[in-house]
Scaffold this motif. Structure first.
Motif, PDB file in Angstrom:
ATOM      1  N   GLN A 136       0.857  -1.183   0.000  1.00  0.00           N
ATOM      2  CA  GLN A 136       0.000   0.000   0.000  1.00  0.00           C
ATOM      3  C   GLN A 136       0.893   1.235   0.000  1.00  0.00           C
ATOM      4  N   PHE A 137       0.472   2.258  -0.740  1.00  0.00           N
ATOM      5  CA  PHE A 137       1.217   3.522  -0.779  1.00  0.00           C
ATOM      6  C   PHE A 137       0.362   4.586  -0.111  1.00  0.00           C
ATOM      7  N   TYR A 138       0.839   5.072   1.030  1.00  0.00           N
ATOM      8  CA  TYR A 138       0.104   6.077   1.786  1.00  0.00           C
ATOM      9  C   TYR A 138       0.780   7.433   1.615  1.00  0.00           C
ATOM     10  N   LEU A 139       0.017   8.426   1.181  1.00  0.00           N
ATOM     11  CA  LEU A 139       0.526   9.791   1.009  1.00  0.00           C
ATOM     12  C   LEU A 139      -0.191  10.717   1.971  1.00  0.00           C
ATOM     13  N   ASP A 140       0.554  11.436   2.755  1.00  0.00           N
ATOM     14  CA  ASP A 140      -0.045  12.483   3.570  1.00  0.00           C
ATOM     15  C   ASP A 140      -0.531  13.595   2.640  1.00  0.00           C
ATOM     16  N   LEU A 141      -1.557  14.303   3.064  1.00  0.00           N
ATOM     17  CA  LEU A 141      -2.126  15.369   2.235  1.00  0.00           C
ATOM     18  C   LEU A 141      -2.277  16.643   3.058  1.00  0.00           C
ATOM     19  N   PRO A 142      -1.992  17.799   2.462  1.00  0.00           N
ATOM     20  CA  PRO A 142      -2.167  19.065   3.175  1.00  0.00           C
ATOM     21  C   PRO A 142      -3.628  19.486   3.204  1.00  0.00           C
ATOM     22  N   LEU A 143      -4.007  20.212   4.223  1.00  0.00           N
ATOM     23  CA  LEU A 143      -5.371  20.721   4.295  1.00  0.00           C
ATOM     24  C   LEU A 143      -5.556  21.945   3.408  1.00  0.00           C
ATOM     25  N   GLY A 144      -4.515  22.765   3.277  1.00  0.00           N
ATOM     26  CA  GLY A 144      -4.628  23.989   2.507  1.00  0.00           C
ATOM     27  C   GLY A 144      -3.568  24.095   1.433  1.00  0.00           C
ATOM     28  N   VAL A 145      -3.449  25.285   0.881  1.00  0.00           N
ATOM     29  CA  VAL A 145      -2.464  25.560  -0.160  1.00  0.00           C
ATOM     30  C   VAL A 145      -1.853  26.920   0.109  1.00  0.00           C
ATOM     31  N   THR A 146      -0.749  27.210  -0.569  1.00  0.00           N
ATOM     32  CA  THR A 146      -0.174  28.549  -0.448  1.00  0.00           C
ATOM     33  C   THR A 146      -1.105  29.554  -1.127  1.00  0.00           C
ATOM     34  N   PRO A 147      -1.305  30.732  -0.536  1.00  0.00           N
ATOM     35  CA  PRO A 147      -2.186  31.731  -1.158  1.00  0.00           C
ATOM     36  C   PRO A 147      -1.729  32.152  -2.554  1.00  0.00           C
ATOM     37  N   ALA A 148      -0.430  32.002  -2.847  1.00  0.00           N
ATOM     38  CA  ALA A 148       0.069  32.420  -4.166  1.00  0.00           C
ATOM     39  C   ALA A 148      -0.118  31.346  -5.222  1.00  0.00           C
ATOM     40  N   GLY A 149      -0.737  30.207  -4.860  1.00  0.00           N
ATOM     41  CA  GLY A 149      -0.794  29.069  -5.761  1.00  0.00           C
ATOM     42  C   GLY A 149      -1.933  29.083  -6.757  1.00  0.00           C
ATOM     43  N   TYR A 150      -1.904  28.063  -7.604  1.00  0.00           N
ATOM     44  CA  TYR A 150      -2.879  27.928  -8.688  1.00  0.00           C
ATOM     45  C   TYR A 150      -4.292  27.712  -8.160  1.00  0.00           C
ATOM     46  N   ASP A 151      -4.467  26.890  -7.134  1.00  0.00           N
ATOM     47  CA  ASP A 151      -5.809  26.511  -6.701  1.00  0.00           C
ATOM     48  C   ASP A 151      -6.623  27.718  -6.259  1.00  0.00           C
ATOM     49  N   LEU A 152      -6.002  28.597  -5.506  1.00  0.00           N
ATOM     50  CA  LEU A 152      -6.719  29.780  -5.029  1.00  0.00           C
ATOM     51  C   LEU A 152      -6.990  30.746  -6.170  1.00  0.00           C
ATOM     52  N   TRP A 153      -6.053  30.860  -7.114  1.00  0.00           N
ATOM     53  CA  TRP A 153      -6.227  31.745  -8.276  1.00  0.00           C
ATOM     54  C   TRP A 153      -7.411  31.282  -9.138  1.00  0.00           C
ATOM     55  N   ARG A 154      -7.521  29.978  -9.371  1.00  0.00           N
ATOM     56  CA  ARG A 154      -8.556  29.466 -10.266  1.00  0.00           C
ATOM     57  C   ARG A 154      -9.868  29.171  -9.547  1.00  0.00           C
ATOM     58  N   HIS A 155      -9.805  28.781  -8.261  1.00  0.00           N
ATOM     59  CA  HIS A 155     -11.011  28.336  -7.545  1.00  0.00           C
ATOM     60  C   HIS A 155     -11.184  29.122  -6.249  1.00  0.00           C
ATOM     61  N   ARG A 156     -10.998  30.414  -6.300  1.00  0.00           N
ATOM     62  CA  ARG A 156     -10.948  31.194  -5.058  1.00  0.00           C
ATOM     63  C   ARG A 156     -12.271  31.206  -4.299  1.00  0.00           C
ATOM     64  N   THR A 157     -13.379  30.935  -4.958  1.00  0.00           N
ATOM     65  CA  THR A 157     -14.672  30.979  -4.241  1.00  0.00           C
ATOM     66  C   THR A 157     -14.829  29.826  -3.265  1.00  0.00           C
ATOM     67  N   VAL A 158     -13.998  28.777  -3.379  1.00  0.00           N
ATOM     68  CA  VAL A 158     -14.152  27.632  -2.463  1.00  0.00           C
ATOM     69  C   VAL A 158     -13.158  27.695  -1.315  1.00  0.00           C
ATOM     70  N   PHE A 159     -12.386  28.761  -1.213  1.00  0.00           N
ATOM     71  CA  PHE A 159     -11.394  28.906  -0.146  1.00  0.00           C
ATOM     72  C   PHE A 159     -11.800  30.029   0.796  1.00  0.00           C
ATOM     73  N   ALA A 160     -11.449  29.861   2.056  1.00  0.00           N
ATOM     74  CA  ALA A 160     -11.581  30.936   3.041  1.00  0.00           C
ATOM     75  C   ALA A 160     -10.222  31.588   3.202  1.00  0.00           C
ATOM     76  N   TYR A 161     -10.164  32.878   2.942  1.00  0.00           N
ATOM     77  CA  TYR A 161      -8.885  33.582   3.059  1.00  0.00           C
ATOM     78  C   TYR A 161      -9.132  35.033   3.470  1.00  0.00           C
ATOM     79  N   PRO A 162      -8.154  35.681   4.086  1.00  0.00           N
ATOM     80  CA  PRO A 162      -8.348  37.058   4.549  1.00  0.00           C
ATOM     81  C   PRO A 162      -8.552  38.001   3.376  1.00  0.00           C
ATOM     82  N   ALA A 163      -9.449  38.939   3.545  1.00  0.00           N
ATOM     83  CA  ALA A 163      -9.660  39.959   2.502  1.00  0.00           C
ATOM     84  C   ALA A 163      -8.447  40.857   2.448  1.00  0.00           C
ATOM     85  N   SER A 164      -8.073  41.287   1.246  1.00  0.00           N
ATOM     86  CA  SER A 164      -6.905  42.166   1.087  1.00  0.00           C
ATOM     87  C   SER A 164      -7.294  43.596   1.424  1.00  0.00           C
TER      88      SER A 164
END
Length: 355
Positions: A327-355
């Motif tokens: 079996q191959f077990y991979l740990d997974l992060p709960l979040g991502v870096t704010p500068a990353g792709y996921d927040l840029w493309r899917h920002r409506t599904v993330f909770a982050y501080p308003a600028s």
């Protein structure tokens, strides 16, 4: 090392007697003849062992700082599994202790499905992939090292291998964050862990092979291998010099099967050109609309290619796991870096501080 009587840790495998090597100073008249040896068992028993050094043959000789040394060897009795302690002392007053580990070569493996007394148990290992470095890797462990480690675990009866997240990361300006728990995206792989010599194109690309064989590149690799810490930015820069163009048909099939990778590669290329996090981009790009002129096509192609190679190597490793019932077990992060792709493309599904 020659001034140390015993090694601090000695392993006795599979209940066999442990061989103890002792380093002794020699003089014109010879060397120490008698020794005190006391074995402390983990369960609490104590056993004194008579040792006559003058009756043991010399296994090795050496001279350090003008002093002559000889190595003698004696054998402990078979030991039960556990952690035991050996106290060793010479008549002249020198003494040293050693930890004796009595261990099985293979860990216990119950029958499939368990037994009437309880469920089946299994075992495996956890190790950060960067720490699985070898003489073949380029300063940090890669997927080839992981395959070899997994084969070793399977040969000992283990059925699981586990490591930190292997997700895409920023390893260069304008954002450099190698933390596995702050990925550039949770949707893509980290090309840092590619086993580059295993890439089929590498075997057919003379310029890439020539670059790797060159003295400057080999000096970089030696520095990476000797360093006490992983220099992600420098090591990734060296790897990137080598990665080249792909097998066209298989590459196109990969792109058809994962069309989102085109969007990710364009984002990474735009980030490199802008040299600023996406929060500082002009309004159109900030809102997720990229055009070909916003990035370099060769840089975009690089990110497409390394994602394809990472997917191929991890898929190959998974096939190996299935063949060996691992079996191959991979740990997974709960979040991502704010500068990353996921927040840029899917920002409506993330909770982050308003600028």
């Amino acid at each position: 090392r020659w001034h140390r009587l015993l090694e601090p840790v000695i392993v006795a495998w599979d209940g066999r007697p442990a061989k103890i090597r002792v380093r002794l100073r020699t003089t014109q008249g010879g060397h120490e003849r008698e020794a005190r040896c006391r074995l402390h068992y983990e369960e609490g028993q104590v056993k004194d062992l008579p040792i006559r050094l003058d009756r043991m043959r010399a296994m090795e000789r050496g001279t350090v700082g003008g002093e002559a040394f000889v190595v003698k060897q004696f054998t402990l009795p078979a030991l039960p599994w556990g952690y035991h302690k050996l106290d060793f002392g010479l008549a002249g007053g020198r003494s040293q202790s050693a930890l004796i580990l009595s261990a099985p070569v293979q860990s216990y493996s119950p029958a499939p499905g368990g037994s009437a007394t309880g469920p089946a148990r299994s075992w495996g290992i956890f190790l950060p992939l960067y720490a699985v470095h070898s003489a073949q890797s380029w300063g940090a462990g890669n997927l080839g090292d992981w395959r070899r480690l997994s084969e070793w675990v399977a040969s000992l009866g283990g059925n699981m291998v586990s490591t930190l997240p292997l997700l895409a990361a920023f390893l260069d300006a304008p954002v450099c964050d190698p933390s596995p728990y702050s990925p550039a995206s949770r949707l893509f792989w980290n090309e840092f862990y590619l086993d580059i010599p295993r890439i089929p194109e590498f075997g057919r690309c003379e310029p890439a092979q020539k670059l790797v064989r060159s003295r400057p590149f080999q000096r970089h690799l030696e520095r990476f291998r000797r360093a006490p810490l992983v220099d992600y930015q420098a090591e990734m820069a060296a790897r990137r010099q080598v990665l080249e163009s792909p097998r066209r048909a298989q590459f196109q099939r990969f792109l058809r099967e994962r069309p989102i990778v085109e969007d990710y590669a364009a984002f990474r290329a735009a980030l490199e050109r802008a040299q600023a996090p996406w929060q500082q981009w002009e309004a159109r790009m900030h809102d997720g609309k990229l055009q070909p002129g916003d990035y370099s096509e060769p840089v975009k192609n690089y990110h497409l290619y390394v994602q394809w190679q990472a997917q191929e190597q991890i898929a190959g490793f998974m096939e190996q796991c299935r063949e060996r019932a691992l079996q191959f077990y991979l740990d997974l992060p709960l979040g991502v870096t704010p500068a990353g792709y996921d927040l840029w493309r899917h920002r409506t599904v993330f909770a982050y501080p308003a600028s």
